[in-house]
Design an enzyme around this catalytic site. Structure first.
Site, PDB file in Angstrom:
ATOM      1  N   LYS A 204       0.843  -1.209   0.000  1.00 24.09           N
ATOM      2  CA  LYS A 204       0.000   0.000   0.000  1.00 24.09           C
ATOM      3  C   LYS A 204       0.879   1.260   0.000  1.00 24.09           C
ATOM      4  O   LYS A 204       0.573   2.241  -0.679  1.00 24.09           O
ATOM      5  CB  LYS A 204      -0.926  -0.020   1.211  1.00 24.09           C
ATOM      6  CG  LYS A 204      -1.972  -1.120   1.121  1.00 24.09           C
ATOM      7  CD  LYS A 204      -2.656  -1.341   2.462  1.00 24.09           C
ATOM      8  CE  LYS A 204      -3.755  -2.390   2.347  1.00 24.09           C
ATOM      9  NZ  LYS A 204      -4.285  -2.794   3.661  1.00 24.09           N
ATOM     10  N   GLY A 301     -13.428  -4.563   4.680  1.00 24.87           N
ATOM     11  CA  GLY A 301     -14.824  -4.937   4.899  1.00 24.87           C
ATOM     12  C   GLY A 301     -15.633  -4.808   3.619  1.00 24.87           C
ATOM     13  O   GLY A 301     -15.244  -4.111   2.688  1.00 24.87           O
TER      14      GLY A 301
HETATM   15  N1  LIG Z   1     -11.810  -8.141   2.117  1.00 27.66           N
HETATM   16  C1  LIG Z   1     -11.529  -6.865   2.227  1.00 27.66           C
HETATM   17  O1  LIG Z   1     -12.020  -6.171   3.110  1.00 27.66           O
HETATM   18  C2  LIG Z   1     -10.612  -6.210   1.221  1.00 27.66           C
HETATM   19  C3  LIG Z   1     -10.344  -4.840   1.331  1.00 27.66           C
HETATM   20  C4  LIG Z   1      -9.533  -4.212   0.359  1.00 27.66           C
HETATM   21  C5  LIG Z   1      -9.005  -4.966  -0.664  1.00 27.66           C
HETATM   22  N2  LIG Z   1      -9.260  -6.313  -0.732  1.00 27.66           N
HETATM   23  C6  LIG Z   1      -8.694  -7.066  -1.868  1.00 27.66           C
HETATM   24  O2  LIG Z   1      -9.782  -7.449  -2.695  1.00 27.66           O
HETATM   25  C7  LIG Z   1      -9.504  -8.700  -3.304  1.00 27.66           C
HETATM   26  C8  LIG Z   1     -10.653  -9.665  -2.976  1.00 27.66           C
HETATM   27  O3  LIG Z   1     -10.743  -9.849  -1.591  1.00 27.66           O
HETATM   28  P1  LIG Z   1     -11.948 -10.638  -0.905  1.00 27.66           P
HETATM   29  O4  LIG Z   1     -11.789 -10.442   0.560  1.00 27.66           O
HETATM   30  O5  LIG Z   1     -13.246 -10.275  -1.530  1.00 27.66           O
HETATM   31  O6  LIG Z   1     -11.564 -12.149  -1.262  1.00 27.66           O
HETATM   32  P2  LIG Z   1     -12.478 -13.437  -1.117  1.00 27.66           P
HETATM   33  O7  LIG Z   1     -13.587 -13.194  -0.161  1.00 27.66           O
HETATM   34  O8  LIG Z   1     -11.560 -14.566  -0.866  1.00 27.66           O
HETATM   35  O9  LIG Z   1     -13.124 -13.616  -2.560  1.00 27.66           O
HETATM   36  C9  LIG Z   1     -12.373 -13.885  -3.684  1.00 27.66           C
HETATM   37  C10 LIG Z   1     -13.319 -14.166  -4.837  1.00 27.66           C
HETATM   38  O10 LIG Z   1     -12.550 -14.292  -6.012  1.00 27.66           O
HETATM   39  C11 LIG Z   1     -12.853 -15.524  -6.656  1.00 27.66           C
HETATM   40  N3  LIG Z   1     -11.592 -15.995  -7.236  1.00 27.66           N
HETATM   41  C12 LIG Z   1     -10.396 -16.151  -6.614  1.00 27.66           C
HETATM   42  N4  LIG Z   1      -9.465 -16.527  -7.491  1.00 27.66           N
HETATM   43  C13 LIG Z   1     -10.090 -16.632  -8.696  1.00 27.66           C
HETATM   44  C14 LIG Z   1      -9.671 -16.982  -9.984  1.00 27.66           C
HETATM   45  N5  LIG Z   1      -8.415 -17.330 -10.244  1.00 27.66           N
HETATM   46  N6  LIG Z   1     -10.586 -16.962 -10.985  1.00 27.66           N
HETATM   47  C15 LIG Z   1     -11.867 -16.622 -10.743  1.00 27.66           C
HETATM   48  N7  LIG Z   1     -12.317 -16.249  -9.529  1.00 27.66           N
HETATM   49  C16 LIG Z   1     -11.438 -16.278  -8.532  1.00 27.66           C
HETATM   50  C17 LIG Z   1     -13.401 -16.439  -5.588  1.00 27.66           C
HETATM   51  O11 LIG Z   1     -14.268 -17.372  -6.222  1.00 27.66           O
HETATM   52  P3  LIG Z   1     -15.185 -18.420  -5.414  1.00 27.66           P
HETATM   53  O12 LIG Z   1     -16.231 -17.603  -4.714  1.00 27.66           O
HETATM   54  O13 LIG Z   1     -15.760 -19.265  -6.478  1.00 27.66           O
HETATM   55  O14 LIG Z   1     -14.275 -19.132  -4.473  1.00 27.66           O
HETATM   56  C18 LIG Z   1     -14.139 -15.423  -4.692  1.00 27.66           C
HETATM   57  O15 LIG Z   1     -15.445 -15.201  -5.191  1.00 27.66           O
HETATM   58  C19 LIG Z   1      -8.136  -9.144  -2.773  1.00 27.66           C
HETATM   59  O16 LIG Z   1      -7.144  -8.775  -3.682  1.00 27.66           O
HETATM   60  C20 LIG Z   1      -8.006  -8.358  -1.478  1.00 27.66           C
HETATM   61  O17 LIG Z   1      -6.638  -8.111  -1.155  1.00 27.66           O
HETATM   62  C21 LIG Z   1     -10.035  -6.940   0.185  1.00 27.66           C
END
Ligand SMILES: NC(=O)c1ccc[n+]([C@@H]2O[C@H](COP(=O)([O-])OP(=O)(O)OC[C@H]3O[C@@H](n4cnc5c(N)ncnc54)[C@H](OP(=O)(O)O)[C@@H]3O)[C@@H](O)[C@H]2O)c1
Length: 411
Positions: A204, A301
């Site tokens: 970041k 979140g």
């Molecule tokens: N969570 C937060 O609060 C937050 C905040 C800021 C940034 N981020 C960033 O946002 C991104 C997503 O985070 P998240 O927390 O939403 O993750 P997550 O809950 O683990 O969800 C990831 C999603 O991506 C899909 N996925 C993963 N790899 C894939 C691939 N190779 N091809 C197709 N689909 C794929 C998964 O599919 P399935 O559902 O089918 O398993 C799932 O729906 C990350 O880079 C994270 O660093 C997250």
């Protein structure tokens, strides 16, 4: 009314949050853009999972199907890992789509290439969600940088580390117990290395550096330290002095070059970071006209992150130049090392050598724990001659209580 067609990559915490926000705030989005925004496709990995999405949305595991859609204007990316994300986004740009990403690791590694490619293809890149979740830090920087000269950015950029430090202090729990609590609450992953060793905050910080200063320091020159060395003993020593440990990323321009560090530091009650607790994030921006401003809020979140991505969606659809504005190379010159003022430090460990003349021993806080005043380079030199000594910078001017001055003479 014409329609903006959007694909969302990923339907986890962030992807689902974006999808739901586009539905729940459809009226507001249409009013701002004068066009409807429609999610036409969602990329997922596991087709067996149940998803609450409209029946006319293409739910696929094959990105090629999304690229072949007859109309596709924006690709919003919320999957994980550097690959295949980077490849997908390059293809989306090649197809003429604006892209919006939340993936800081991928963007820290490949943001420059994506921005260059976007420029060549006349599309835009939104990446507000890559830094400090829902806090509009990138938007604020872009606005500030139109006239102000930013000299220093400091941030608590990782909510998991901040939560662990808060738990350790408030509940007098060990690092391991606090980490377990963070995992139970869903704040920390099974492998917490990225968060507690400072990698996440580092990525970041590099993204912020590029915006604020138009460049990044050499990654190998950035001091990156996590929070695993903070013990309850050190926390107690800090509390005696009215100080709290915070894991802070700082980026500044000194002597014409950008320098950055990600490490635990100590802050007093007058520093806004002192009051940032739990999973909250905060960013201080120091600039020449406005002075210091502090932004604080949820760093992660479902809906805070979706908020940042929807703001980006509005930006890219309004065709503002969101990635070029602001990055500015010239800035105030830093002082040469020799003119740098001495700072206060908390130093702890088996200090064996006689006191160094470049170091002023101010107070003894606890066994093997001292407050000293020194220039960073002198302290680093001193520590090199010791074994097992750690030290933490005390940010800003703080009024330190006198505890045990006489005991300093034992050194
Ligand atoms: N969570 C937060 O609060 C937050 C905040 C800021 C940034 N981020 C960033 O946002 C991104 C997503 O985070 P998240 O927390 O939403 O993750 P997550 O809950 O683990 O969800 C990831 C999603 O991506 C899909 N996925 C993963 N790899 C894939 C691939 N190779 N091809 C197709 N689909 C794929 C998964 O599919 P399935 O559902 O089918 O398993 C799932 O729906 C990350 O880079 C994270 O660093 C997250």
């Amino acid at each position: 009314m014409s329609v903006i067609k959007v694909a969302i990559l990923g339907f986890g915490t962030v992807g689902e949050g974006v999808y739901r926000t586009i539905q729940s705030h459809a009226e507001e989005i249409t009013a701002v853009l004068g066009k409807k925004v429609e999610v036409t496709a969602i990329l997922i990995q596991n087709k067996q999972k149940k998803r609450e999405v409209r029946e006319d949305v293409l739910l696929t595991t094959d990105f090629a199907e999304i690229l072949q859609l007859p109309q596709l204007d924006v690709v919003i990316e919320a999957i994980v890992d550097i690959e295949p994300t980077f490849t997908y986004l390059k293809k989306a740009i090649g197809r003429g789509c604006h892209i919006i990403t939340a993936n800081k690791e991928m963007f820290a590694h490949h943001g420059k290439e994506l921005l260059g490619l976007a420029r060549e293809n006349n599309v835009l890149v939104g990446y507000e969600a890559t830094v400090a979740g829902g806090i509009p830090v990138i938007q604020t920087l872009r606005q500030l940088l139109k006239i102000n000269r930013v000299s220093l950015i400091q941030g608590i950029l990782n909510g998991t580390s901040n939560f662990i430090l808060s738990e350790m202090r408030e509940k007098k729990q060990s690092f391991a117990e606090s980490l377990l609590q963070a995992q139970k609450n869903g704040y920390a992953e099974a492998d917490p290395t990225n968060d507690v060793e400072g990698f996440d905050a580092f990525y970041k910080a590099m993204i912020l550096s590029r915006i604020a200063f138009g460049e990044e320091p050499n990654w190998h020159d950035v001091e990156r330290q996590g929070i695993t060395s903070i013990t309850n003993e050190l926390m107690e020593a800090a509390e005696k002095l009215g100080l709290r440990f915070k894991h802070v990323a700082s980026i500044s321009r000194e002597d014409g070059r950008v320098v950055a560090a990600v490490k635990p530091v100590l802050v007093g009650n007058e520093n806004p970071f002192y009051h940032v607790e739990g999973v909250e994030n905060a960013v201080n921006v120091h600039s020449d006209i406005v002075g210091r401003i502090t932004l604080q809020g949820p760093g992660a979140g479902m809906f805070p992150t979706a908020s940042a991505m929807i703001e980006d969606l509005v930006y890219v659809c309004q065709s503002h130049s969101i990635e070029h504005i602001g990055s500015r190379k010239e800035c105030s010159k830093g002082k040469p090392d020799s003119e740098k003022p001495k700072e206060h430090w908390l130093i702890h460990g088996g200090i064996k050598k006689e006191a160094d003349s470049a170091i002023t021993w101010i107070d003894k806080v606890a066994k093997d724990t001292f407050i000293i005043e020194a220039a960073q380079k002198d302290l680093e030199q001193f520590v090199q001659q010791q074994s097992e000594v750690c030290y933490f910078s005390i940010l800003g001017e703080v009024d330190l209580p006198v505890l045990n001055k006489a005991a300093v003479s034992v050194i």
